[in-house]
Design a protein around this motif. Structure first.
Motif, PDB file in Angstrom:
ATOM      1  N   ILE A 102      71.587 -12.191  42.783  1.00  0.00           N
ATOM      2  CA  ILE A 102      70.422 -12.927  43.322  1.00  0.00           C
ATOM      3  C   ILE A 102      69.097 -12.332  42.868  1.00  0.00           C
ATOM      4  CG2 ILE A 102      71.729 -13.631  45.364  1.00  0.00           C
ATOM      5  CD1 ILE A 102      70.235 -11.535  46.965  1.00  0.00           C
TER       6      ILE A 102
ATOM      7  N   GLU B 148      66.556 -14.762  41.191  1.00  0.00           N
ATOM      8  CA  GLU B 148      65.943 -15.689  42.130  1.00  0.00           C
ATOM      9  C   GLU B 148      64.878 -14.987  42.970  1.00  0.00           C
ATOM     10  OE1 GLU B 148      68.986 -17.511  44.441  1.00  0.00           O
ATOM     11  OE2 GLU B 148      70.262 -17.963  42.706  1.00  0.00           O
TER      12      GLU B 148
ATOM     13  N   TYR C 212      66.989 -17.272  53.769  1.00  0.00           N
ATOM     14  CA  TYR C 212      67.419 -17.419  52.380  1.00  0.00           C
ATOM     15  C   TYR C 212      68.667 -16.566  52.110  1.00  0.00           C
ATOM     16  CZ  TYR C 212      67.631 -16.197  47.445  1.00  0.00           C
ATOM     17  OH  TYR C 212      68.072 -15.932  46.166  1.00  0.00           O
TER      18      TYR C 212
ATOM     19  N   ARG D  48      72.227 -17.893  51.070  1.00  0.00           N
ATOM     20  CA  ARG D  48      72.652 -17.555  49.709  1.00  0.00           C
ATOM     21  C   ARG D  48      73.953 -16.750  49.716  1.00  0.00           C
ATOM     22  NH1 ARG D  48      74.367 -17.088  45.487  1.00  0.00           N
ATOM     23  NH2 ARG D  48      73.335 -16.823  43.454  1.00  0.00           N
TER      24      ARG D  48
ATOM     25  N   ASN E   4      76.084 -16.759  52.284  1.00  0.00           N
ATOM     26  CA  ASN E   4      77.079 -17.456  53.113  1.00  0.00           C
ATOM     27  C   ASN E   4      77.590 -16.571  54.260  1.00  0.00           C
ATOM     28  OD1 ASN E   4      78.647 -19.631  53.912  1.00  0.00           O
ATOM     29  ND2 ASN E   4      80.388 -19.026  52.602  1.00  0.00           N
TER      30      ASN E   4
END
Length: 451
Positions: free
Chosen positions: A380, A383, A434, A438, A440
């Protein structure tokens, strides 16, 4: 009432009368003929000893019984009882000399056999001859009684062979030889003591039978000497019996202990996915030790031992030490001694394989989760550079928290983050939403780290 007593008395007399006894001279001749140990008698004795040794070596009851039927050992023992009863001191000396010689030849023959025998393992038939009890005293006494009645009656039947089997004079001598050949003095002492018990009480019973049959004593008997011999007989009989009483007490106590252990295991050791494979008891430094071997799902060792030990006194097992073997606690020798059959060994192997596979799967899962946690931060990162440029470094982990009050364990998702500049409350809430979406996860804690 008087008529009934008379009829009962007549009935008892008719059934227990001794009118079928042979004359004293005939009975004495039969007994005296069996006293000598020369020529064929001594050869038959040695052959019988070798046969009995083979039976003990192979743990065969049938072979041992055959050897006892062949053995002529009963002759001098009954002769001793006859000599005491009729005050024939010459006969007593001859019988004692022959009995000692016969026992000596027997022990020598069995010692030589076990020295050259390739099998030197003590089987149950052998070990049973090393712990005499008061029951052996009674066997010798009643066996001798049956023997003298058979020898002195017209209808002898199978009494003498039966007495030879019941009193078991041969196996103790074989076991004594085994003890010498294998340097195990406890075998020699126990077996010799058993032979002495049988011999003495067969002779005592024979003496009592001779007195009950009212046999006449030798005309040249010395009454003073006879009284001295009688005193010696009584003293020897009592001294021989005393150790057997003590051994009997210990045997009864051990049997009671083992029964209590069985009751304890049957009542308290019932587990859903685990069963008791074997129970063994032993005595170490004067204290009883109960060893349980479990098979199946591994149970918490310390808590299980503590819980079961607290219940021992309810079953009369207070002061005993409990040892539990399961899983990796069992060494190879212990597995071999406890798993006595192929099915038990198979069950134990299957249980071990299942347990080890479960552990492997658990470790694989833990390794996978750790690998995913390590790679998640890297995945991640592109991002985060765009959406949350304030984030410089991030580490994701799953620590286990323990509640101090309730001792409850809880796994929590945690993100360790180092920010280049502080986030506002609104931005921090969005950052948390977030990460949960992201990654889960249902809930996640963000911990700010200053390096």
């Amino acid at each position: 009432m008087t008529a009934f007593i008379n009829r009962l008395s007549t009935f008892m007399v008719n059934y227990f009368t001794l009118d079928d006894l042979v004359p004293q001279a005939e009975a004495e001749k039969t007994i005296r003929d069996g006293v000598s140990f020369r020529g064929t008698n001594i050869l038959i004795l040695i052959i019988a000893i070798l046969i009995a040794s083979l039976g003990l070596n192979t743990n065969s009851s049938a072979v041992i019984i055959g050897a006892m039927l062949i053995s002529p050992l009963m002759g001098p023992i009954i002769g001793i009882g006859l000599g005491i009863g009729v005050h024939d001191f010459g006969l007593i000396k001859r019988c004692l000399r022959n009995l000692v010689m016969a026992a000596g030849f027997s022990i020598i023959a069995s010692t030589i056999y076990f020295l050259i025998s390739p099998v030197n393992e003590g089987h149950s038939e052998l070990l049973a001859r090393t712990s005499p009890t008061i029951y052996d005293v009674l066997i010798g006494f009643f066996g001798g009684g049956a023997g003298v009645i058979g020898l002195c009656s017209k209808n002898k039947g199978n009494v003498i062979p039966g007495v030879a089997i019941a009193t078991a004079l041969m196996p103790p001598l074989c076991t004594a030889g085994y003890g010498i050949a294998t340097w195990q003095p406890q075998y020699f002492i126990g077996a010799t003591y058993l032979f002495i018990i049988n011999s003495i009480y067969i002779a005592v019973s024979t003496f009592i039978g001779i007195k009950l049959f009212k046999y006449k004593t030798a005309p040249t008997a010395d009454n003073d000497r006879a009284r001295r011999v009688m005193r010696i007989v009584y003293v020897v009989a009592i001294l021989t019996m005393i150790p057997s009483i003590w051994l009997t007490y210990n045997m009864i106590r051990e049997n009671k202990f083992n029964m209590n252990v069985t009751s304890f295991v049957n009542s308290e050791c019932q587990f859903p996915a685990t069963q008791v494979l074997k129970t063994t008891t032993s005595t170490i430094d004067g204290h009883h030790v109960i060893k349980l071997t479990l098979i199946g799902r591994v149970l918490p060792q310390d808590s299980l031992t503590m819980a079961l030990s607290s219940k021992l006194h309810f079953y009369g097992l207070g002061g005993s030490r409990l040892e539990i073997l399961q899983g990796d606690a069992m060494t190879t020798p212990e597995i071999s001694s406890n798993a006595s059959t192929s099915s038990e060994i198979f069950q134990l192997a299957q249980s071990t394989i299942t347990r080890q596979q479960s552990l492997i799967d658990s470790l694989r899962h833990a390794a996978l989760m750790e690998s995913m946690a390590r790679s998640a931060g890297v995945d991640i990162s592109p991002e985060l550079k765009v959406v949350f440029p304030e984030v410089e470094e991030i580490a994701l982990t799953e620590p286990i928290f323990a509640n101090v009050q309730t001792e409850r364990l809880d796994t929590t998702h945690v993100a360790l983050v180092r920010f280049s500049k502080p986030m506002s409350t609104t931005q921090r809430a969005k950052f948390k939403e977030y990460l949960e979406a992201r990654l889960n996860v249902d809930s996640l804690r963000i911990v700010s780290v200053d390096l």
